[in-house]
Structures are given as C-alpha cells and as structure tokens.
Design a protein around this motif. Sequence first.
Motif, PDB file in Angstrom:
ATOM      1  N   THR A  19       0.847  -1.185   0.000  1.00 56.58           N
ATOM      2  CA  THR A  19       0.000   0.000   0.000  1.00 56.58           C
ATOM      3  C   THR A  19       0.885   1.236   0.000  1.00 56.58           C
ATOM      4  O   THR A  19       2.010   1.194   0.497  1.00 56.58           O
ATOM      5  CB  THR A  19      -0.958   0.020   1.221  1.00 56.58           C
ATOM      6  OG1 THR A  19      -1.524   1.321   1.372  1.00 56.58           O
ATOM      7  CG2 THR A  19      -0.244  -0.320   2.522  1.00 56.58           C
TER       8      THR A  19
ATOM      9  N   GLY B 252       6.307  -8.923  -3.649  1.00 55.53           N
ATOM     10  CA  GLY B 252       5.375  -7.801  -3.651  1.00 55.53           C
ATOM     11  C   GLY B 252       3.917  -8.212  -3.703  1.00 55.53           C
ATOM     12  O   GLY B 252       3.115  -7.636  -4.434  1.00 55.53           O
TER      13      GLY B 252
ATOM     14  N   GLY C  51      -5.785  -4.407  -0.615  1.00 62.20           N
ATOM     15  CA  GLY C  51      -4.938  -5.552  -0.234  1.00 62.20           C
ATOM     16  C   GLY C  51      -5.426  -6.246   1.025  1.00 62.20           C
ATOM     17  O   GLY C  51      -5.296  -7.469   1.161  1.00 62.20           O
TER      18      GLY C  51
ATOM     19  N   GLY D 114      -4.823   2.716  -5.020  1.00 67.65           N
ATOM     20  CA  GLY D 114      -4.188   4.030  -5.144  1.00 67.65           C
ATOM     21  C   GLY D 114      -2.939   4.031  -6.015  1.00 67.65           C
ATOM     22  O   GLY D 114      -2.791   4.880  -6.899  1.00 67.65           O
TER      23      GLY D 114
END
Length: 533
Positions: free
Chosen positions: A381, A406, A435, A464
């Motif tokens: 994030t 990741g 997530g 985002g």
Amino acid sequence: MPANRSCGEAIAELLEAYGVDTVFGIPGVHTLELYKGLAGSDIRHVLPRHEQGAGFMADGYARASGRAGVCFVISGPGVTNIATPMGQAWSDSVPMLVVSSVNETEHLGQGRGRLHEITDQQAVTAPLSAGSALAMSASEIPPFLREAFSSFGASRPRPWHLSAPLDVLAAMADGDWQAGAVAPGPAPDARLVERAKQWLAAAKRPMILLGGGAVGVDREAILLLAESLGAAVVTTTAGKGILPDSHKLSLGGTLSLQPVQGFLAEADILLILGSELAETDWWLDRMPTLSGKTIRVDISAEQLSVNHIPDLPIHADAGAFLAALGTVGSDLPGDRQQAATAEIRQHAAADWGPLARKHIAVLKVIRACLPEDAVIATDMTQIAYTGNAAFPVERPRCWLHPVGFGTLGYALPAAIGAKLAQPGRACVALAGDYGFQFTLPEIAVAVEMELPLPILLWNNDGLGQIHLGMVERGIPPTGIHARNPDFLALARAYGANAVCADSLAALAGSLEEALTANGPTLIEIREDMAELS
Ligand SMILES: Cc1ncc(C[n+]2csc(CCOP(=O)(O)OP(=O)(O)O)c2C)c(N)n1
Ligand SMILES: [Mg+2]
C-alpha cells in the motif's frame, strides 16, 4: 523416540526436536497422520482461514523471531494455496518449512483424478523453494529435514517443501529420526578479510550498505565498525533498523531515495553486507554507477555475482565477517560523514510530495504510539511504500514488508504470526483497503486467540498506487475502483473491535487502546481525513 509410530507422528516429534513450537496449518483427510503427531506433541497449532494465511503467518513468525515458520497443508489445493507465501518467503530470504501430503505412491503421476491430485506436486513448489522433495520412504524424511534446518542458518534462508505420500505418512517410522546439528554459516577467508580491512582503513568516503542478510549481526559490531570508520550507513527495506535510525551515521532504510543514491555513488569504498542489490532494493532498473570500489559479503556464493560484481567478493555469513574484521582504524574524522548524513536526510525529506507528506503525518503518530521494539507488518500500500524509507526504526525485525515478490494480503497474517512468535512485543498490521481484503478472514484467528492486534487500514477507496501509475502514463484509469464493504461492520461481525480515526489525535488514542485490548482492533484511517488535507 518411541518405536511403533507412523511417519506422520514422527515428523511432529522431529520438528519439536528442532525447536519448532508452532505449526500453521489447515488439516484435511490427507494430513490426519501429521495431526496425530501434533496431538501427541507440545507444538501449538494455529488454524488460519486459508493456506495463504498460514504461509504469511509463518513468514511473519520467522521475520519477527529469526526462527523458521512451519506449515502443514494438504495435497493439491493446500499446496497451490500456499504457493504465493512461499514465493514471498523465497524472494525475501525467509526460513519456512511446508510439510504436505501427496497421493499414495501407487497413484503418483497417473492423472487418475484422485482426491487433491496434482500430477507433479513438486513441480509446483520447486521454483519457490530451496528444496522440494517427495519422500518415497520413511528413511528419506529425517535427512531432508536436517538439510532444511541446517540451511536456514548456513545459507540464504528459503522455503523448503516436503511432500510425503499418504502411504509413507502412515508407514512405521523406522531408522534414525534424531535431529541433526545445525551448521553455522560460512566463515570468511582470512586473507580477504585482511584486504577488506586495508581498503576500509584507507578509505576517505566509506559507506556501508546493509541488507536483510545482516539482520542477525551483532549490533555492537556494526556500531563499532561504522563509528571507527566514520562511515555513513544505509539499509534496504529488509535491513531496516540494523543500525538504529537515530544514530548520527544512519541514513535509515532510504536506499531507494535519489539523494542517498547520489551520495552512495560517490563513496570511495562501499561495504555491502547481505543484500541482493535487487530492483526492489533500489527502485531502479539497475544499480547506480558507483565511482568507488565495492566489498560485497554474502552467505550465498552465487549471490555475489548477481546484480553487481564487486571488486572484493567475500563468501561469508555477515556476522562471521564482522567478527573477523574487528575494528578498523581510520584517520578519517567521523564528523564529516555525520554532517553529510544529516544533510542528505534533509534533502530526502524536502523531496517528499503532498501524498507522501500525508503518509508521513500518519506514520509519525504510529511511531510515537509504539514501543521501540514493536513489529509493524505492512502490505503493498502507498503508505507502506513511503514508510519503507520514512518510518524510523531502532532495531531490526521491526518493519516487515513483502519486498521482492510484492504480494497483496501479507500484512494481517504476518502480524498475527509475529505476535505469536513474540507475544511480549506490540505487533501491528498496516494494510490498504484493497490488499486487506485478500486475507481479511484471518482477523478471525486474532479474535479467537485474543491477540491485542491493531490493524491499521489505510483507506483511499481503491487501488491508489495503480491509479497513480495509470495517470502518470496517460492511461484512462481502469479497474482501480473497488466497492468497499463497511469495514467496521465487517470487523465487528468477526468479533473484533473497530473504529474510524477521524483525526490524528483519535488515531493515537485508538492505537494505544488497541495495544492492550483483548483481541484485534480495526482502525480505519481515511486518506481524505480533514486534518490531512
Ligand atoms: C497478488 C497481487 N495482485 C496484484 C498486485 C498489484 N497491486 C499492487 S498494489 C495494488 C493495489 C493495492 O490497493 P490498496 O491495498 O488499497 O493499496 P493503495 O495502493 O491504495 O494504498 C495492486 C492491485 C499485487 N501486488 N499482488
Ligand atoms: Mg487503497
């Protein structure tokens, strides 16, 4: 060990002998023999809601404590479900052991449509592990486990996967089932250490780069080296906190920041301990061009030539290297590097844009509320990306991030695993609104185990970072809005506490309360909080 027990039972006994105190797993009809063994042992079993949760819990357990995380899963879907955490643990060099069943020996590779069948289960995990073995008899299991546990300390730790056919799990465990001695990491060649010492002593602008491979080094040894050289120290995200961020020579985990990379490129000697020097360490396609010489120390001989070929490669455990190096006398006034470090930090801080400044305002409150040894398990994030460089930590094993692979969904289960490994430390999850939903049901585990676990939910109503990437490339934003649930209601439905922090002061209050609650607390932090605009 008692005679007349099955391999499934003996595996649990042997794991206990290797010091395993917790197994994360989901039982099935294919793993009953393993669970018979667990029932007869002192090992604690933790039941996640998905094997992905099991794997990330094992990962958080391992990163917070340094001890291998262990999982039991069924053949087929249990193995495919845990593949993602195995990939994460592989790319971040985290010790993990997955034990699973596989179909009976006589059915292996036949494609008969047996329950949970994969025609070649090892082929699924081989690329995600240092060793993926199919034990065709009882006698193959103890040597495999010996190799796995030995490798956790003697080489770059990675996941290992043992598949045992149902008939092997049920067979009597004969032969030698003693735990083997765990080997230390490689010691450095004394001549190379001597050369490193000479180079470092003569350096005018030495720097030290610490990666995840150095998290276990003696803190005093690294402090002494940095101070005796007057060398500025920077870490990767995995190495955060090896040198306390508050130390005058520390640049923190800022390797990805341009001013730091510029400074590093001018070092005349760069000492690199335990880093892959990968894209995800620099956030560059390739390493910046360095003007000076490099000394690279790695526990893995192969790693020494990946991403960067050093002037002086040293195959050794980072701690063993530091012990052999001892102090290095230098005529360099340490205060010169100190002054430079402070200046670079200022430059780096000035470069933060408006969004990162919002993140930093929130991260400051989080930092202030948490004890120095708290563990923050983070997700993919934006606030965590900022935190990778900007969140100060004083000790290693405090900031956990799914760096290399990741993957989304890491934070909550990793925080649970960390808390189970280190019950005396405050543990916190920090995830984005999208997530978080990958592994959200694991909140049930924290509820049922009554873990005082704050879950910080950074809510920007969508994906985002991906949104930003599309805008930057002139791509019409697509697939970046997800209709979010009522997170607070959802958390409460699981039996967790839940609150939306509508100011930074409210965030501080809620976080402090959550640290001593009798279960998890979801704390929603909205990016559009009035105080942040
Ligand atoms: C398993 C997996 N699938 C897809 C991605 C790609 N991805 C990276 S960040 C991201 C969006 C995450 O959104 P959120 O959790 O809300 O964090 P934000 O960027 O909004 O802070 C996606 C889809 C990924 N990293 N991992
Ligand atoms: Mg989001």
